[in-house]
Design an enzyme around this catalytic site. Structure first.
Site, PDB file in Angstrom:
ATOM      1  CD  GLU A  42     -31.574 -40.141 -16.206  1.00  7.97           C
ATOM      2  OE1 GLU A  42     -31.180 -41.111 -15.510  1.00  7.97           O
ATOM      3  OE2 GLU A  42     -32.751 -39.979 -16.551  1.00  7.97           O
ATOM      4  CG  ASP A  72     -33.247 -54.813 -35.407  1.00  2.00           C
ATOM      5  OD1 ASP A  72     -32.409 -54.936 -36.309  1.00  2.00           O
ATOM      6  OD2 ASP A  72     -34.326 -55.453 -35.387  1.00  2.00           O
TER       7      ASP A  72
HETATM    8  C1  BGC Z   1     -31.538 -56.697 -38.624  1.00  2.00           C
HETATM    9  C2  BGC Z   1     -31.801 -58.008 -39.298  1.00  2.00           C
HETATM   10  C3  BGC Z   1     -33.050 -58.594 -38.692  1.00  2.00           C
HETATM   11  C4  BGC Z   1     -34.226 -57.622 -38.765  1.00  2.00           C
HETATM   12  C5  BGC Z   1     -35.339 -58.023 -37.862  1.00  2.00           C
HETATM   13  C6  BGC Z   1     -32.730 -55.927 -39.119  1.00  2.00           C
HETATM   14  O1  BGC Z   1     -32.723 -54.869 -39.700  1.00  2.00           O
HETATM   15  O2  BGC Z   1     -30.341 -56.096 -38.959  1.00  2.00           O
HETATM   16  O3  BGC Z   1     -30.725 -58.880 -39.207  1.00  2.00           O
HETATM   17  O4  BGC Z   1     -33.394 -59.753 -39.380  1.00  2.00           O
HETATM   18  O5  BGC Z   1     -33.837 -56.343 -38.375  1.00  2.00           O
HETATM   19  O6  BGC Z   1     -34.978 -57.820 -36.532  1.00  2.00           O
END
Ligand code: BGC
Length: 521
Positions: free
Chosen positions: A252, A203
Site C-alpha cells: 500500500e 527476526d
Molecule cells: C537474532 C538474534 C536474536 C534471536 C532472538 C535472531 O535470530 O538475529 O540476535 O538473539 O533472533 O531474537
C-alpha cells in the site's frame, strides 16, 4: 538489467550498540548513526539494516522488545530516529528496521498483564501458557530446549503454569494463533511505515507458528539457531499465511519498500517458499556463513541460490557475517591468511547478482574477539550454558574509528565491550589514506559493482579452469576469478584481451596468488 533497487544492491548492517556512541555513555546510539552517515555514503551502500533500538531491558541486546513503538533511551528518542531517517534519505540511503514478532520481552505490557491475569485469561492467550501437571510438576509440556541453552519452558512465580520461550526466559513466545497478536503486528508495521522506513528485517521469520499440539522434537530437544534442523517450532507451513497478510500492507505504501526474512530452513527450496511473489522480497542466504573457504562449497552455494530464487522470481542474497556468527576473517583462519581470504570472498560476492549484505566492521577487516573476559560477556547463550558456548559477543565489539582514545573513537568513554590490542591499526582513521586498506578495497569494489549494474546479466556463467581451487565466472560486465587454494595459479588464458579492474592482491605475469581474487574487464 532493469531492476528495482532491492533486487541488486548492497545493504549494510548497523548493530547500533556497537557502531558509534554519540553521547559517550559507552553504548552506540542513533545520533551516532546519523553522525556517520557520510561514512556510509562514501562506502557506497544503498541501504542500512538496523538491528533493534526499541525500548528493551537488553537481555538479548534489544531482541527482547518491551515497546515496539518507541526507542530505548540508551539509543535515543523518536526525534533522533526521524532525524537519522531523514539524514539517510538525504544521502540516498534507505533504512530497514528489525521487527521481532516471534517473542516480546517479559517487560512488555502484554506479558506483564498476562502474569497478573489468571490461567485461561485473554491476557495469557497472547502467549503460550500451559498448566503445570500437579502430579509431575517438574516436567514441562514438551521436550523443547531454548536456542540459548536450558529448557524452553519456565514457570510463573506461583508455580501453576509454564510459559514457552524459544530464546531466553525473558523472551516469551507470542501465540500467533491469536488474532490480537496478528492485529498488533500489522499495526506496528504501519507505525514504522508511516514514519517512512523502507523495509523490515523479520527476526526469526521461520519461528512464529508452532506445530499443533506442540509435539516433542526429536533427540534431546535441543536445536541450533545457526543451523538447518527441522523442528516443530521452526519453518511450519502456517507461517506463510502471516506473510501473505503482511505483503498487501507494505504494498500500500509507495517507494518500493521491502521485507527481508531471517529464515533458517533445512533447504534452499524451503527458503525460497518465503520469497513467493505474494510473500517476502528477500531472505538471507546463510549458505556462505556455513561454508568453508573452498571453491566447491562456494560454487554449490551460488548455483543453489540462483536456481531456487529464480524459480520464484526473487533476488539472491549473499552474507558472510552478521551479529550472530563468528566474523569471517576468523572463520577463515585469522591473521594475514584469514584477511586475504576475507578480501577474496568479498570480491567473489560483489561480483554476483542480487543483494550483498555487509556487516559493520567487515569493511575494516575486523576479526572475532575470542578472548573477552567472562565478566564482560552479555550474550544469554554464554550465561545459559554456563560458559560452555562462548556466544556472540566476540562479533559485537564496538567499532574502532580512531587510532587512540578510550574506545578508539567509538565514543569518549570506554565501550560496553573492550576492544582488543591492535584494533587502533584497523580503525577507520588508520585505513582512510592507505590505498591498500580493507576499507578502500571495499569502497572500490562496491563502486565498481554499482558502475557495472546496467551491464551485468543478472546471472553467472561459469568459465572452465584447469585448477579445481579456482572459480571463474562471467557476470556480463566482468570476469571474476577467485583462487581458493594457497598456491598461485596462472590465469593468463582468462586475462587474454582483458584488463584488471580490481584485485585483492597483485597479479604478476598472469599469476593469481593463493587466497586472492581478481576482476577482469
Ligand atoms: C537474532 C538474534 C536474536 C534471536 C532472538 C535472531 O535470530 O538475529 O540476535 O538473539 O533472533 O531474537
Amino acid at each position: 538489467m532493469d531492476l528495482k533497487w532491492w533486487q541488486d544492491t548492497v545493504i549494510y548492517q548497523v548493530y547500533p550498540r556497537s557502531f558509534k556512541d554519540g553521547n559517550d555513555d559507552g553504548m552506540g546510539d542513533l545520533p551516532g548513526v546519523t553522525e556517520r552517515m557520510p561514512y556510509l555514503a562514501a562506502l557506497g551502500v544503498n541501504a542500512i539494516w538496523l538491528s533493534p533500538f526499541y525500548t528493551s531491558p537488553q537481555n538479548d541486546a534489544g531482541y527482547d522488545v518491551a515497546d515496539y513503538r518507541d526507542i530505548d533511551p540508551r539509543f535515543g528518542t523518536l526525534a533522533d530516529f526521524d532525524h537519522m531517517l531523514k539524514t539517510a534519505h538525504d544521502n540516498d540511503i534507505r533504512i530497514i528496521v528489525d521487527v521481532v514478532p516471534n517473542h516480546t520481552s517479559s517487560d512488555h505490557a502484554w506479558f506483564q498483564a498476562a502474569l497478573q491475569a489468571s490461567p485461561g485469561s485473554r491476557e495469557r492467550e497472547r502467549y503460550h501458557f500451559h498448566d503445570v501437571d500437579p502430579s509431575d510438576p517438574d516436567t514441562p509440556p514438551n521436550n523443547w530446549q531454548s536456542i540459548f541453552g536450558g529448557r524452553a519452558w519456565s514457570k510463573t512465580d506461583d508455580g501453576k503454569q509454564w510459559y514457552l520461550h524459544l530464546f531466553d526466559s525473558s523472551q516469551p513466545d507470542l501465540n500467533w494463533d491469536n488474532p490480537e497478536v496478528k492485529a498488533e503486528f500489522e499495526s506496528i508495521l504501519r507505525f514504522w511505515l508511516d514514519r517512512g522506513v523502507d523495509g523490515f528485517r523479520i527476526d526469526v521469520a521461520h519461528g512464529m507458528v508452532k506445530a499443533p499440539g506442540l509435539p516433542d522434537t526429536g533427540g534431546d530437544g535441543s536445536i541450533e539457531m545457526i543451523g538447518t534442523t527441522q523442528a516443530p517450532f521452526f519453518d511450519q507451513d502456517g507461517v506463510h499465511d502471516i506473510y501473505r497478510s503482511w505483503r498487501p500492507i507494505i504494498d500500500e505504501y509507495d517507494g518500493d519498500r521491502i521485507f527481508v526474512a531471517e529464515a533458517w530452513t533445512d533447504s534452499a527450496e524451503r527458503r525460497a517458499l518465503y520469497l513467493r511473489p505474494d510473500e517476502l522480497h528477500q531472505a538471507f542466504n546463510f549458505d556462505l556463513v556455513l561454508a568453508d573457504f573452498q571453491a566447491e562449497a562456494f560454487q554449490t552455494a551460488v548455483d543453489t541460490e540462483i536456481a531456487n530464487n529464480s524459480g520464484v522470481g526473487a533476488p539472491c542474497t549473499w552474507v558472510l557475517s552478521n551479529h550472530d556468527v563468528q566474523r569471517h576473517v576468523t572463520r577463515y583462519g585469522d591473521g594475514e591468511v584469514g584477511l586475504a581470504r576475507a578480501h577474496a570472498a568479498t570480491a567473489f560476492l560483489l561480483g554476483l547478482p542480487g543483494v550483498v549484505y555487509v556487516y559493520q566492521g567487515e569493511e575494516l577487516g575486523l576479526n572475532e574477539v575470542l578472548d573477552l573476559p567472562a565478566d564482560v560477556r552479555q550474550d544469554p547463550t554464554f550465561h545459559r550454558t554456563g560458559g560452555e558456548q562462548i556466544g556472540r559477543d566476540g562479533c559485537r565489539v564496538p567499532l574502532p574509528w580512531e587510532n587512540s582514545g578510550p574506545s578508539l573513537g567509538f565514543g569518549d568513554a570506554s565501550g560496553w565491550l573492550p576492544q582488543p590490542e591492535g584494533w587502533g591499526e584497523k580503525s577507520v582513521a588508520a585505513q582512510e589514506d592507505d590505498p591498500n586498506s580493507t576499507l578502500n578495497f571495499y569502497r572500490r569494489a562496491i563502486a565498481l559493482r554499482h558502475e557495472t549494474r546496467a551491464e551485468r546479466s543478472g546471472t553467472v556463467s561459469w568459465l572452465p579452469h584447469s585448477k579445481s581451487d579456482v572459480l571463474a565466472f562471467d557476470n556480463g560486465a566482468l570476469v571474476s576469478v577467485t583462487n581458493f587454494g594457497s598456491e598461485a595459479v596462472s590465469i593468463a588464458d582468462l586475462m587474454e584481451g582483458r584488463e584488471i579492474a580490481l584485485s585483492t592482491q597483485a597479479v604478476e605475469n598472469g599469476n593469481l596468488p593463493g587466497n586472492a581474487a581478481v576482476w577482469l574487464k
